[in-house]
Design a protein around this motif. Structure first.
Motif, PDB file in Angstrom:
ATOM      1  N   HIS A   1      34.531   6.839  82.898  1.00 31.17           N
ATOM      2  CA  HIS A   1      34.351   5.259  82.752  1.00 31.17           C
ATOM      3  C   HIS A   1      32.903   5.011  82.823  1.00 31.17           C
ATOM      4  CE1 HIS A   1      38.646   5.129  83.619  1.00 31.17           C
ATOM      5  NE2 HIS A   1      38.464   5.792  84.643  1.00 31.17           N
ATOM      6  N   LEU A   2      32.276   5.500  83.819  1.00 34.60           N
ATOM      7  CA  LEU A   2      30.876   5.155  84.108  1.00 34.60           C
ATOM      8  C   LEU A   2      29.584   5.852  83.394  1.00 34.60           C
ATOM      9  CD1 LEU A   2      31.250   4.465  87.871  1.00 34.60           C
ATOM     10  CD2 LEU A   2      31.625   3.045  85.882  1.00 34.60           C
ATOM     11  N   ASP A   3      28.741   5.302  83.006  1.00 36.33           N
ATOM     12  CA  ASP A   3      27.348   6.223  82.517  1.00 36.33           C
ATOM     13  C   ASP A   3      26.861   6.932  83.910  1.00 36.33           C
ATOM     14  OD1 ASP A   3      26.579   6.121  79.947  1.00 36.33           O
ATOM     15  OD2 ASP A   3      26.360   3.912  79.996  1.00 36.33           O
ATOM     16  N   ILE A   4      26.457   8.149  83.739  1.00 36.17           N
ATOM     17  CA  ILE A   4      26.308   9.010  84.759  1.00 36.17           C
ATOM     18  C   ILE A   4      24.735   9.502  84.368  1.00 36.17           C
ATOM     19  CG2 ILE A   4      26.683  11.066  86.224  1.00 36.17           C
ATOM     20  CD1 ILE A   4      28.929   9.310  86.459  1.00 36.17           C
ATOM     21  N   ASP A   5      23.701   9.295  85.416  1.00 37.73           N
ATOM     22  CA  ASP A   5      22.503   9.850  85.132  1.00 37.73           C
ATOM     23  C   ASP A   5      22.050  10.383  86.456  1.00 37.73           C
ATOM     24  OD1 ASP A   5      19.817  10.297  84.940  1.00 37.73           O
ATOM     25  OD2 ASP A   5      19.534   8.352  83.754  1.00 37.73           O
ATOM     26  N   VAL A   6      22.359  11.638  86.458  1.00 33.74           N
ATOM     27  CA  VAL A   6      22.159  12.500  87.959  1.00 33.74           C
ATOM     28  C   VAL A   6      20.521  12.305  88.363  1.00 33.74           C
ATOM     29  CG1 VAL A   6      23.805  14.017  87.853  1.00 33.74           C
ATOM     30  CG2 VAL A   6      21.704  14.808  86.840  1.00 33.74           C
ATOM     31  N   LEU A   7      19.761  11.997  87.433  1.00 32.03           N
ATOM     32  CA  LEU A   7      18.183  11.945  87.708  1.00 32.03           C
ATOM     33  C   LEU A   7      18.173  10.592  88.527  1.00 32.03           C
ATOM     34  CD1 LEU A   7      15.953  13.830  84.935  1.00 32.03           C
ATOM     35  CD2 LEU A   7      16.954  14.585  87.234  1.00 32.03           C
ATOM     36  N   ASP A   8      18.593   9.751  87.789  1.00 30.99           N
ATOM     37  CA  ASP A   8      18.570   8.054  88.150  1.00 30.99           C
ATOM     38  C   ASP A   8      19.303   8.159  89.669  1.00 30.99           C
ATOM     39  OD1 ASP A   8      17.777   5.373  88.302  1.00 30.99           O
ATOM     40  OD2 ASP A   8      19.983   5.014  87.680  1.00 30.99           O
ATOM     41  N   LEU A   9      20.324   8.533  89.795  1.00 31.04           N
ATOM     42  CA  LEU A   9      21.062   8.481  90.973  1.00 31.04           C
ATOM     43  C   LEU A   9      20.273   9.603  92.029  1.00 31.04           C
ATOM     44  CD1 LEU A   9      24.874   9.095  89.696  1.00 31.04           C
ATOM     45  CD2 LEU A   9      23.967   7.130  90.805  1.00 31.04           C
ATOM     46  N   ASN A  10      19.823  10.711  91.554  1.00 26.44           N
ATOM     47  CA  ASN A  10      19.203  11.454  92.655  1.00 26.44           C
ATOM     48  C   ASN A  10      20.206  12.259  93.460  1.00 26.44           C
ATOM     49  OD1 ASN A  10      17.013  12.892  93.546  1.00 26.44           O
ATOM     50  ND2 ASN A  10      16.126  11.154  94.807  1.00 26.44           N
TER      51      ASN A  10
END
Lengths: 143, 407
Positions: free
Chosen positions: B207-216
């Motif tokens: 469902h959601l855009d996932i950005d592991v670098l941004d989330l950290n």
């Protein structure tokens, strides 16, 4: 009093009227739950529970003049309906009748596909428990 | 691909059937999503043309299979915005991904008196592996409480965080309630005290855009089958520096560099964590699922699903006896509810008779159900191929069922 076979035939013909319509069949089963006698609150305890996957069933049995009397309840309406069918067939009968009863009405009305596999397993557990009660009373009578 | 609902539905063969004489309405997407034709085709083509064991094969088929397998790894990297493909490990599913972290990172870095924090709304798969670890190590499991809406209590979370906290393992989006947790803030707060963070992304990644670098986040676990891909396949993302410090999980082929009877040296990541022949066909087919999602974009998928959820909320809130469970302000498209006076199992079976597939019960979140004082819920969960008219049929069905006990 009708025999186990006669009562089962009655049930099968009642379900035949409903035909293949699953929705009305389920509503009918739920209505049947209303036929159950009120279950004594004091017996609503852990040791009287037959555990199904999602529904609970309380079942107790007593003996009166050599015949087994069942009382049961459930926390789900569809299961209540199923118990009421079992009680209609097996209640107030001699232990040996219950032990040897071939409950073919379940297959004849295609209960498996109406209620699904989880409840079918629950139904099998209820029948087993009712027969176990009958067996216990028979042992007591023969003692 | 533009967002054309008829066209999207055309890609999913399973949706076009009748159950109990009624057109199927599939609202059990949080349990598993259906698969588009491209995934089915990729599976068949792999077995028809490329079937071979990957890596180290000295022949053309092994080369092709290896290339496609590694292409999916790269597609997953791109899908979650990881730095490098080596940080993507294929597992059996979210459950195995979490257990892998518990059995490797956990056993090495979590000891007596250390603390692990989870939330009240965790799936059993994000509770039990930590309980097992805590029991073995004498570590302590702490639980973030939630409010009536099903949102974590931030102040309570801050109180639970201490210098002894080694790991926070939290669900990104709740499977039972739909709540989206403020994970970026959780990660920041946990890192400030030196704790690592694992995100259970089983319900969020579709469902959601996932950005592991941004989330950290340090770890992200998710499953392919909830993301329009095949069953039996999951992903564990981990930061390189963390993965490298972790001991291997399973021992066997593929995960080794050199074996002698005296000592074995282990392979590089990700292979260190992929012992044995992996689920090659499903990995390869998973790329088709990721391509499907990427071609539509999560932004458009989410907008569609949000509209479905809003429509459902609007129609259902007017039904006498309807009790929503989980009313967080940020939610994915999960509608959990009960009907006054009725058992969820009965409601589910009655909806099934109308051709509507929902899930009922505790949704593998028994502590959460206990928190709400209920046995379970009826859960309708929506995906990209669901329609407003299906939502209307659900609302009609629920209204009819609710009238039985709420006159």
């Amino acid at each position: 009093m009708s025999t186990i076979k006669e009562v089962q035939d009655e049930i099968v013909s009642e379900f035949e009227i409903l035909g293949d319509d699953k929705e009305s069949t389920i509503f009918y089963i739920m209505e049947l739950g209303g036929n159950l006698k009120p279950f004594p609150e004091s017996e609503r305890k852990e040791e009287n529970i037959i555990k199904g996957c999602q529904s609970k069933v309380w079942l107790i049995a007593d003996e009166k003049e050599g015949k087994v009397q069942f009382q049961a309840d459930s926390n789900t309406d569809i299961t209540k309906g199923l118990i009421s069918l079992l009680i209609r067939v097996l209640d107030n009968r001699r232990p040996d009748e219950i032990i040897h009863a071939d409950l073919n009405f379940i297959q004849k009305i295609g209960m498996g596909s109406i209620i699904g596999s989880q409840r079918s397993n629950g139904l099998a557990a209820m029948i087993k428990q009712m027969k176990l009660y009958a067996l216990a009373f028979q042992t007591k009578q023969n003692a | 691909m533009s967002f054309n609902l008829d066209q999207i539905r055309g890609l999913f063969p399973v949706l076009h059937q009748e159950v109990h004489g009624k057109p199927l309405i599939y609202f059990d997407n949080a349990a598993t999503t259906q698969k588009p034709k491209a995934v089915l085709k990729a599976l068949q083509e792999y077995y028809e043309k490329d079937n071979s064991n990957i890596h180290r094969g000295a022949h053309a088929l092994a080369d092709r299979a290896t290339r496609y397998y590694e292409e999916t790894r790269e597609a997953v990297r791109d899908f979650i915005g990881a730095r490098e493909a080596a940080e993507i490990i294929f597992t059996k599913g979210t459950t195995e991904s979490i257990n892998l972290v518990a059995q490797t990172f956990g056993r090495k870095f979590i000891g007596k008196g250390d603390e692990i924090i989870i939330s009240t709304m965790e799936h059993h798969s994000n509770i039990v592996p930590w309980q097992m670890l805590c029991e073995e190590k004498g570590a302590i499991l702490k639980v973030i409480p939630i409010n009536e809406a099903g949102e974590i209590l931030w102040k309570e979370f801050e109180k639970l965080l201490t210098p002894n906290t080694k790991l926070v393992s939290i669900v990104h989006a709740s499977n039972a309630l739909g709540t989206i947790n403020p994970v970026k803030e959780v990660i920041e707060a946990a890192h400030a005290l030196g704790a690592k963070v694992l995100l259970d992304g089983a319900q969020s990644t579709s469902h959601l855009d996932i950005d592991v670098l941004d989330l950290n986040c340090d770890f992200l676990a998710f499953s392919a089958h909830k993301l329009y891909g095949p069953t039996g396949l999951g992903v564990l993302y981990g930061k390189r520096e963390v993965l490298e410090e972790m001991p291997p999980f399973l021992g066997g082929g593929e995960m080794i560099k050199e074996v002698t009877f005296e000592k074995t040296t282990y392979n590089e990541i990700p292979f260190k964590f992929e012992a044995g022949t992996p689920n090659i066909a499903d990995v390869i087919a998973f790329k088709a699922a990721l391509d499907f999602v990427q071609s539509l974009t999560k932004t458009k998928i989410r907008a569609h699903e949000d509209a479905l959820l809003a429509h459902a909320n609007e129609l259902m809130s007017g039904i006498k006896g309807f009790i929503p469970v989980g009313t967080a302000s940020e939610k994915v498209s999960v509608l959990s509810f009960n009907i006054n006076g009725m058992h969820p199992f009965d409601v589910g079976q009655m909806l099934d008779a109308k051709g509507i597939a929902v899930r009922t019960g505790h949704h593998c979140t028994q502590p959460l159900m206990k928190r709400f004082g209920i046995e379970g819920t009826v859960r309708a969960s929506f995906a990209v191929y669901n329609t407003k008219s299906e939502i209307e049929k659900l609302a009609e069905g629920v209204a009819q069922i609710a009238r039985l006990k709420n006159k």
